[in-house]
Design a protein around this motif. Structure first.
Motif, short mmCIF file in Angstrom:
data_model
loop_
_atom_site.label_atom_id
_atom_site.label_comp_id
_atom_site.label_asym_id
_atom_site.label_seq_id
_atom_site.Cartn_x
_atom_site.Cartn_y
_atom_site.Cartn_z
N VAL A 118 0.84 -1.19 0.00
CA VAL A 118 0.00 0.00 0.00
C VAL A 118 0.88 1.25 0.00
O VAL A 118 1.99 1.25 0.54
CB VAL A 118 -0.94 -0.01 1.22
N GLY A 119 0.39 2.31 -0.62
CA GLY A 119 1.09 3.58 -0.59
C GLY A 119 1.80 3.92 -1.89
O GLY A 119 2.30 3.03 -2.59
N LEU A 120 1.84 5.20 -2.20
CA LEU A 120 2.59 5.66 -3.36
C LEU A 120 4.08 5.63 -3.04
O LEU A 120 4.49 5.87 -1.90
CB LEU A 120 2.17 7.09 -3.74
N PRO A 121 4.93 5.35 -4.04
CA PRO A 121 6.37 5.25 -3.79
C PRO A 121 7.03 6.62 -3.64
O PRO A 121 7.69 7.14 -4.56
CB PRO A 121 6.87 4.52 -5.04
N LEU A 122 6.85 7.21 -2.46
CA LEU A 122 7.39 8.54 -2.20
C LEU A 122 8.80 8.50 -1.62
O LEU A 122 9.50 9.52 -1.60
CB LEU A 122 6.46 9.30 -1.23
N ALA A 179 -3.12 8.35 -12.55
CA ALA A 179 -2.33 9.51 -12.98
C ALA A 179 -1.18 9.77 -12.02
O ALA A 179 -0.05 10.07 -12.44
CB ALA A 179 -3.22 10.74 -13.08
N ALA A 180 -1.43 9.65 -10.72
CA ALA A 180 -0.38 9.86 -9.73
C ALA A 180 0.72 8.81 -9.86
O ALA A 180 1.92 9.12 -9.81
CB ALA A 180 -0.98 9.83 -8.32
N GLN A 181 0.33 7.56 -10.06
CA GLN A 181 1.32 6.50 -10.22
C GLN A 181 2.15 6.70 -11.48
O GLN A 181 3.37 6.49 -11.48
CB GLN A 181 0.62 5.14 -10.25
N ALA A 182 1.50 7.15 -12.54
CA ALA A 182 2.21 7.39 -13.79
C ALA A 182 3.23 8.52 -13.64
O ALA A 182 4.36 8.43 -14.14
CB ALA A 182 1.22 7.71 -14.91
N ARG A 183 2.87 9.57 -12.96
CA ARG A 183 3.80 10.69 -12.76
C ARG A 183 4.99 10.28 -11.92
O ARG A 183 6.14 10.67 -12.19
CB ARG A 183 3.08 11.87 -12.12
N LEU A 184 4.75 9.46 -10.88
CA LEU A 184 5.83 9.05 -10.01
C LEU A 184 6.80 8.09 -10.69
O LEU A 184 7.97 7.99 -10.30
CB LEU A 184 5.26 8.40 -8.74
N THR A 185 6.33 7.38 -11.69
CA THR A 185 7.20 6.44 -12.41
C THR A 185 7.71 7.02 -13.72
O THR A 185 8.34 6.31 -14.51
CB THR A 185 6.43 5.13 -12.70
N GLY A 186 7.45 8.30 -13.94
CA GLY A 186 7.97 8.98 -15.12
C GLY A 186 7.20 8.71 -16.38
O GLY A 186 7.67 9.06 -17.48
N ARG A 187 6.00 8.14 -16.27
CA ARG A 187 5.21 7.85 -17.48
C ARG A 187 4.13 8.88 -17.73
O ARG A 187 3.40 8.79 -18.71
CB ARG A 187 4.56 6.47 -17.35
N GLY A 188 4.00 9.83 -16.82
CA GLY A 188 2.95 10.85 -16.97
C GLY A 188 3.55 12.22 -17.17
O GLY A 188 4.76 12.42 -17.01
N PRO A 189 2.70 13.24 -17.51
CA PRO A 189 3.19 14.59 -17.72
C PRO A 189 3.64 15.23 -16.41
O PRO A 189 3.21 14.86 -15.34
CB PRO A 189 1.94 15.31 -18.27
#
Length: 263
Positions: free
Chosen positions: A223-227, A253-263
C-alpha cells in the motif's frame, strides 16, 4: 423547520443513507413559499419538509430521484403557471444537491504506522477515521478507537469506506484481509502494508480461501505511493496520498507521474 431538515440531512449522511436536498433558492412574483424552504428526498420517494406542496413538490421529488442515479447538483427554474399553481406569473428556482455519505478511513492496527496514519488523516481533514485495535489499545491521540479483540469478527464496513490493514503480524493481516474482502459490497478501497513478496504470498492464500479474483486484484499491497522513506510518518504519508488519489479518481495519474510515465 429548515434547521430540522438540515439536521436530518446530516443524520442521513452519517448513517450511509443517500438523499437529495432540494432548496427553494429564488422566487419571482407570487410563490407558495419563500426562498430558503427546503425538502429532503430519499431514494424510495419519501420526503421530509416542503417547498410548497402540490405539483411543484411532486415534480421536485421526481427530479431528485433521477439525480440519485447520476449524482451531482442541479439548478432549475420553473414557471409556476405551468405547474397548475394559481400564483399569477410566479417562478421558482430550485437547487438540487445529492448528499452522499462521506467515506470513512478504517485503519486496522494501532501500531506506529496505524497511529501516524490516523493522526495525519485527521490533521488534514481527509476523512473521518476509525482505528480498529486488536490488542486493547485505548488511544491514537486523535482518532476514535474501536476494539476488536484479536481482530475476530470484524464488523461490516460501509461501502463508502477505505480500509488500510497494518496490524502487527503477517498472519493477522491475512485474517483481516480475508474478512474484509468477503464483505459485500465491502470497502471501495483495501490496502495492506507489506512487501512485494508478502503481496504475492497473501494473494495466493486469498485465492485458496475462495476470495473472488477481482477482489484480490483490487487489493493494494504494498500500500502507498512510492514517495520514499521508511519511518512510520513517511509511510503513513505515502498511504494517505494513495487513498486521497483513489478517492479523487487520480490514482493511475499519480502512479504514472511518479514512475515517469505521466506529464
Amino acid at each position: 423547520m429548515e434547521s430540522r431538515i438540515l439536521a436530518r440531512a446530516s443524520d442521513a449522511a452519517s448513517r450511509g443513507e443517500r438523499a437529495v436536498l432540494v432548496t427553494l433558492v429564488g422566487v419571482e412574483g407570487p410563490a407558495p413559499r419563500a426562498p430558503g424552504a427546503r425538502m429532503l428526498v430519499f431514494a424510495d420517494g419519501r420526503s421530509e419538509g416542503t417547498i410548497g406542496g402540490g405539483s411543484l413538490e411532486a415534480h421536485a421529488i421526481e427530479r431528485a430521484q433521477g439525480l440519485l442515479l447520476t449524482g451531482g447538483t442541479e439548478l432549475e427554474t420553473l414557471d409556476l403557471t405551468d405547474r397548475g399553481l394559481k400564483c399569477g406569473r410566479g417562478k421558482a428556482t430550485l437547487f438540487y444537491e445529492v448528499l452522499s455519505p462521506e467515506p470513512e478511513l478504517a485503519i486496522f492496527g494501532a501500531g506506529h504506522v496505524g497511529r501516524a496514519l490516523a493522526r495525519l488523516a485527521q490533521e488534514v481533514a481527509a476523512f473521518p477515521v476509525t482505528v480498529y485495535a486488536g490488542r486493547g489499545e485505548e488511544s491514537t491521540e486523535f482518532a476514535a478507537v474501536r476494539p476488536v479483540p484479536g481482530f475476530k469478527g470484524i464488523p461490516a464496513l460501509p461501502s463508502p469506506s477505505y480500509a488500510v490493514i497494518c496490524t502487527d503480524s503477517h498472519a493477522t493481516d491475512l485474517d483481516v484481509a480475508r474478512q474484509v474482502l468477503r464483505q459485500d459490497p465491502g470497502p471501495a478501497y483495501v490496502g495492506m502494508l507489506g512487501s512485494q513478496a508478502k503481496s504475492a504470498e497473501i494473494r495466493t492464500q486469498l485465492e485458496r480461501d475462495g476470495i473472488p479474483p477481482q477482489r484480490i486484484a483490487d487489493l493494494h499491497c504494498p500500500v502507498g505511493l512510492p514517495l520514499g522513506g521508511r519511518s512510520p510518518g513517511l509511510v503513513a504519508l505515502s498511504i494517505l496520498a494513495e487513498v486521497v488519489a483513489f478517492h479523487h479518481s487520480q490514482l493511475a495519474a499519480a502512479q504514472a507521474r511518479l514512475t515517469g510515465r505521466g506529464p
